[in-house]
Structure formats: C-alpha cells, structure tokens
Write a protein that holds these residues in place. Sequence first.
Motif, PDB file in Angstrom:
ATOM      1  N   PHE A  27       9.165   1.604  -4.181  1.00 52.15           N
ATOM      2  CA  PHE A  27       9.538   0.452  -5.050  1.00 52.15           C
ATOM      3  C   PHE A  27      10.968   0.233  -4.591  1.00 52.15           C
ATOM      4  O   PHE A  27      11.968   1.196  -4.331  1.00 52.15           O
ATOM      5  N   SER A  28      11.355  -0.825  -4.342  1.00 48.89           N
ATOM      6  CA  SER A  28      12.684  -1.353  -3.986  1.00 48.89           C
ATOM      7  C   SER A  28      13.143  -2.273  -4.915  1.00 48.89           C
ATOM      8  O   SER A  28      12.766  -3.566  -5.449  1.00 48.89           O
ATOM      9  N   VAL A  29      14.241  -2.067  -5.825  1.00 41.29           N
ATOM     10  CA  VAL A  29      14.672  -2.813  -7.029  1.00 41.29           C
ATOM     11  C   VAL A  29      15.473  -3.986  -6.409  1.00 41.29           C
ATOM     12  O   VAL A  29      15.186  -5.054  -6.949  1.00 41.29           O
ATOM     13  N   GLU A  30      15.838  -3.930  -5.266  1.00 43.75           N
ATOM     14  CA  GLU A  30      16.469  -5.020  -4.438  1.00 43.75           C
ATOM     15  C   GLU A  30      15.806  -6.114  -4.216  1.00 43.75           C
ATOM     16  O   GLU A  30      16.063  -7.197  -4.216  1.00 43.75           O
ATOM     17  N   SER A  31      14.505  -5.660  -4.188  1.00 49.10           N
ATOM     18  CA  SER A  31      13.489  -6.949  -3.523  1.00 49.10           C
ATOM     19  C   SER A  31      13.238  -7.835  -4.731  1.00 49.10           C
ATOM     20  O   SER A  31      12.628  -8.870  -4.497  1.00 49.10           O
ATOM     21  N   LEU A  32      13.713  -7.313  -5.856  1.00 46.67           N
ATOM     22  CA  LEU A  32      13.375  -8.197  -7.022  1.00 46.67           C
ATOM     23  C   LEU A  32      14.541  -9.229  -7.183  1.00 46.67           C
ATOM     24  O   LEU A  32      14.590 -10.219  -8.316  1.00 46.67           O
ATOM     25  N   LYS A  33      15.850  -9.069  -6.815  1.00 45.24           N
ATOM     26  CA  LYS A  33      16.807  -9.955  -7.092  1.00 45.24           C
ATOM     27  C   LYS A  33      16.647 -11.349  -6.657  1.00 45.24           C
ATOM     28  O   LYS A  33      16.390 -11.597  -5.527  1.00 45.24           O
ATOM     29  N   THR A  57      17.753  -6.356 -12.727  1.00 45.91           N
ATOM     30  CA  THR A  57      17.522  -6.526 -11.126  1.00 45.91           C
ATOM     31  C   THR A  57      18.032  -7.760 -10.545  1.00 45.91           C
ATOM     32  O   THR A  57      18.307  -8.038  -9.546  1.00 45.91           O
ATOM     33  N   GLY A  58      18.396  -8.705 -11.413  1.00 49.58           N
ATOM     34  CA  GLY A  58      18.983 -10.008 -11.069  1.00 49.58           C
ATOM     35  C   GLY A  58      17.775 -10.935 -11.019  1.00 49.58           C
ATOM     36  O   GLY A  58      17.959 -11.811 -10.061  1.00 49.58           O
ATOM     37  N   ALA A  59      16.762 -10.781 -11.541  1.00 51.99           N
ATOM     38  CA  ALA A  59      15.536 -11.715 -11.178  1.00 51.99           C
ATOM     39  C   ALA A  59      15.624 -13.089 -12.054  1.00 51.99           C
ATOM     40  O   ALA A  59      16.768 -12.889 -12.914  1.00 51.99           O
ATOM     41  N   GLN A  60      14.668 -13.883 -11.754  1.00 53.07           N
ATOM     42  CA  GLN A  60      14.958 -15.222 -12.511  1.00 53.07           C
ATOM     43  C   GLN A  60      13.582 -15.141 -13.402  1.00 53.07           C
ATOM     44  O   GLN A  60      12.618 -15.185 -12.587  1.00 53.07           O
ATOM     45  N   ILE A  61      13.790 -15.264 -14.537  1.00 57.64           N
ATOM     46  CA  ILE A  61      12.560 -14.916 -15.482  1.00 57.64           C
ATOM     47  C   ILE A  61      12.306 -16.099 -16.407  1.00 57.64           C
ATOM     48  O   ILE A  61      13.111 -16.623 -16.926  1.00 57.64           O
ATOM     49  N   VAL A  62      10.838 -16.325 -16.779  1.00 56.88           N
ATOM     50  CA  VAL A  62      10.352 -17.190 -17.642  1.00 56.88           C
ATOM     51  C   VAL A  62       9.649 -16.352 -18.398  1.00 56.88           C
ATOM     52  O   VAL A  62       8.774 -15.515 -17.841  1.00 56.88           O
ATOM     53  N   ILE A  63      10.020 -16.376 -19.811  1.00 61.32           N
ATOM     54  CA  ILE A  63       8.928 -15.594 -20.764  1.00 61.32           C
ATOM     55  C   ILE A  63       8.293 -16.395 -21.787  1.00 61.32           C
ATOM     56  O   ILE A  63       8.817 -17.464 -22.110  1.00 61.32           O
ATOM     57  N   THR A  64       7.203 -16.017 -22.002  1.00 61.10           N
ATOM     58  CA  THR A  64       6.461 -16.631 -23.288  1.00 61.10           C
ATOM     59  C   THR A  64       5.671 -15.783 -24.375  1.00 61.10           C
ATOM     60  O   THR A  64       5.614 -14.616 -24.072  1.00 61.10           O
ATOM     61  N   ALA A  65       5.547 -16.254 -25.525  1.00 56.43           N
ATOM     62  CA  ALA A  65       4.920 -15.616 -26.456  1.00 56.43           C
ATOM     63  C   ALA A  65       4.697 -16.816 -27.518  1.00 56.43           C
ATOM     64  O   ALA A  65       5.114 -17.923 -27.512  1.00 56.43           O
ATOM     65  N   LEU A  71      11.797 -15.095 -28.987  1.00 54.71           N
ATOM     66  CA  LEU A  71      11.736 -15.441 -27.293  1.00 54.71           C
ATOM     67  C   LEU A  71      13.276 -15.684 -27.115  1.00 54.71           C
ATOM     68  O   LEU A  71      13.983 -15.184 -26.058  1.00 54.71           O
ATOM     69  N   GLU A  72      13.995 -16.378 -27.990  1.00 55.25           N
ATOM     70  CA  GLU A  72      15.503 -16.923 -27.617  1.00 55.25           C
ATOM     71  C   GLU A  72      16.308 -15.750 -27.657  1.00 55.25           C
ATOM     72  O   GLU A  72      17.136 -15.675 -26.813  1.00 55.25           O
ATOM     73  N   GLN A  73      16.112 -14.821 -28.551  1.00 52.69           N
ATOM     74  CA  GLN A  73      16.685 -13.603 -28.619  1.00 52.69           C
ATOM     75  C   GLN A  73      16.793 -12.735 -27.418  1.00 52.69           C
ATOM     76  O   GLN A  73      17.666 -11.914 -26.783  1.00 52.69           O
ATOM     77  N   VAL A  74      15.398 -12.530 -26.886  1.00 56.64           N
ATOM     78  CA  VAL A  74      14.878 -11.800 -25.784  1.00 56.64           C
ATOM     79  C   VAL A  74      15.744 -12.540 -24.533  1.00 56.64           C
ATOM     80  O   VAL A  74      16.298 -11.680 -23.781  1.00 56.64           O
ATOM     81  N   VAL A  75      15.511 -13.706 -24.367  1.00 56.07           N
ATOM     82  CA  VAL A  75      16.428 -14.404 -23.369  1.00 56.07           C
ATOM     83  C   VAL A  75      17.809 -14.149 -23.439  1.00 56.07           C
ATOM     84  O   VAL A  75      18.541 -13.774 -22.012  1.00 56.07           O
ATOM     85  N   GLU A  76      18.670 -14.178 -24.355  1.00 54.40           N
ATOM     86  CA  GLU A  76      19.815 -14.045 -24.484  1.00 54.40           C
ATOM     87  C   GLU A  76      20.233 -12.618 -24.131  1.00 54.40           C
ATOM     88  O   GLU A  76      21.199 -12.348 -23.378  1.00 54.40           O
ATOM     89  N   GLY A  82      21.861  -9.265 -16.966  1.00 52.91           N
ATOM     90  CA  GLY A  82      22.152  -9.660 -15.418  1.00 52.91           C
ATOM     91  C   GLY A  82      21.285 -10.638 -14.837  1.00 52.91           C
ATOM     92  O   GLY A  82      21.042 -10.560 -13.626  1.00 52.91           O
ATOM     93  N   ALA A  83      20.225 -11.070 -15.872  1.00 55.78           N
ATOM     94  CA  ALA A  83      19.190 -12.143 -14.967  1.00 55.78           C
ATOM     95  C   ALA A  83      19.627 -13.286 -14.441  1.00 55.78           C
ATOM     96  O   ALA A  83      20.630 -13.807 -15.083  1.00 55.78           O
ATOM     97  N   GLN A  84      19.474 -13.554 -13.096  1.00 55.69           N
ATOM     98  CA  GLN A  84      20.086 -14.828 -12.814  1.00 55.69           C
ATOM     99  C   GLN A  84      19.545 -15.954 -13.569  1.00 55.69           C
ATOM    100  O   GLN A  84      20.441 -17.052 -13.820  1.00 55.69           O
ATOM    101  N   LYS A  85      18.481 -16.118 -13.935  1.00 53.16           N
ATOM    102  CA  LYS A  85      18.032 -17.210 -14.908  1.00 53.16           C
ATOM    103  C   LYS A  85      17.030 -16.598 -15.990  1.00 53.16           C
ATOM    104  O   LYS A  85      16.340 -15.647 -15.724  1.00 53.16           O
ATOM    105  N   ALA A  86      17.236 -16.844 -17.065  1.00 52.14           N
ATOM    106  CA  ALA A  86      16.099 -16.750 -18.221  1.00 52.14           C
ATOM    107  C   ALA A  86      15.713 -17.706 -19.112  1.00 52.14           C
ATOM    108  O   ALA A  86      16.755 -18.316 -19.705  1.00 52.14           O
TER     109      ALA A  86
END
Length: 290
Positions: A27-33, A57-65, A71-76, A82-86
């Motif tokens: 598993f490489s954490v860097e692969s998720l940036k 890891t610096g990923a770009q994330i969309v979450i749903t529920a 969800l707004e609190q989780v995004v914050e 360190g998420a690039q986008k959330a």
Amino acid sequence: MGLCLKLSAVVGISAALFALYMSGPTFSVESLKGARILVTGASTGIGEQIAYHLAKTGAQIVITARRGNVLEQVVEKCLALGAQKAMYIPADMSVASDPEKVVRFAVEQLGGLDYLILNHIGPSPFAFWDGDVEHTRWLMQVNFLSYVQMAWKAIPTLEGSKGSIIVVSSMLGRMCSPFVGPYSATKFALNGFFGTMQHELAMKKSNVTVSICTLGLIDTDSAMEKVRGYTNMTAYPASDAALQIIKAGVTRQSEIFYPWFTYYLLNVKDWFPYLSDTVIRGFYSYEAQT
C-alpha cells in the motif's frame, strides 16, 4: 474424513492463503494524492473515518449521506486534514434516482473518478424478523440495489482511470446469525452480485477492479447501540476498518477480511457447520429479545 484430518486441512489451506495474502502488493499512501474518490455513507462511522484517512493523503473527495448538515461538518474537517478538494451531496439511497445523481455529481465536480467506495446502509432493527416484507424490500434498495446502480453508472469513468470499486460488506453476508435477517439478506446479495462482477470484468479484460471488504463487528455508534445487551462479541475500531478498506482498493485486492481472523471463522463455518451454528447462537441472548 475424520475431525482431526479436517481441522489439519483447514489450518494448512488457511495458512497458505494467508501467506499469499500477506505477500500481495504493498500500500502506497502517495498514490492517493490527488485521487478522485466518492465515498458513500460518510456522515458517521466507517464512512466518516474513510473520508478522514483519505483527506490526510491529499485526495479529492466527494462524500454523501442523508444529512447535509452533518456532511458539511465532515467536509470542513477533511479540508483541515489536507484534502485537495472535499465536497458533499445529500442523498437518500431509497429514492431510485439518487444513486445515479450522486455519481453524476462526483464525476462532474472531480472530472472523473479513480475510486468508488460503497459503504452506506439503511437502519434495520436488531430483532427476530416480524414478517415486515416492506421493510425488507426498502432495505434491499438501500443496501444492495443502490450499490448496483452506482457501480454501473461509475464503470465508464473508472475504465478511463483504471479505477476500483470498493464494496463494504460483512461477515453477515457470508454467515447467518440471529436478529439480522433483512440486513444479512442484503449483504449476501452484495457478495453474490459483486463476486460475479469480479469475474465478468476480468473476462472482459476491463481496467476496473472490484474489492469486497468483509467486516466483523465494528464499534460504530449505530452498531453498538443495536447490539448492546444482546451479545458479548468484541467490536473492532472503525478507523482501523476504514484504513483496511482503503488499502483493499489501492492494492486492487479482490477480497479482504477485517479483523484478520474473520477469514478463519468463515472457513470453520463451512467445515464444521453444526459446531459453528451452536457457537453462534451462544453469542446472543434470547432473553433480551423476549
């Protein structure tokens, strides 16, 4: 075949398979940036923990529920970690149009997808089944059919990114247990459908892989609230489970088990069904249901 011979065979085969599992890709954490990831059921529990791991890891994330305010609190928090986008999109997976709407939103906002993590579940009583067919039908839409809808909608974009579908399932989709009839039925359906999808995608030489994550009892608030007083089984950390789910997708494993000994418990069930059934019933309190 004698009992000792059966047991020796189970131990030998299990040890060989576990050694093979441990020698798999790292598993490489860097692969998720920068990776583009959609996570369902991410307002609480395992899904929330998955989002936080990905954010680090610096990923770009969309979450749903269902609950937009949570969800707004989780995004914050994801952005702070360190998420690039959330981003988030509230959705009700019992509404037939919502699963595809969520995938469409994620693809538009992120410019594609690298990982689709299917984790959401609907509420279901922890009790003897009372004959409520409508609830079972509703739960099948939430816990199973919406997964199928989202996977099918996401496959075209995942093909382009050599992406992965990660399906969060349960021991209860492989081993029957008291008080969880409708829930267990949905998890058995997940394992059957996505196990078949693994074969079909491989036969088509698809770029997309499917990872099925078989979990034991996890210490989420909702799970603990249900089983408290009914069973003395040990629950395992949601954060650890979340990390194993992510690793499964990144390393493109067909199936993982958490905690690790879940794999052996399922083997014992297949080889010694009467003994296993007796032990399973012993973990639960009948009196608590009466």
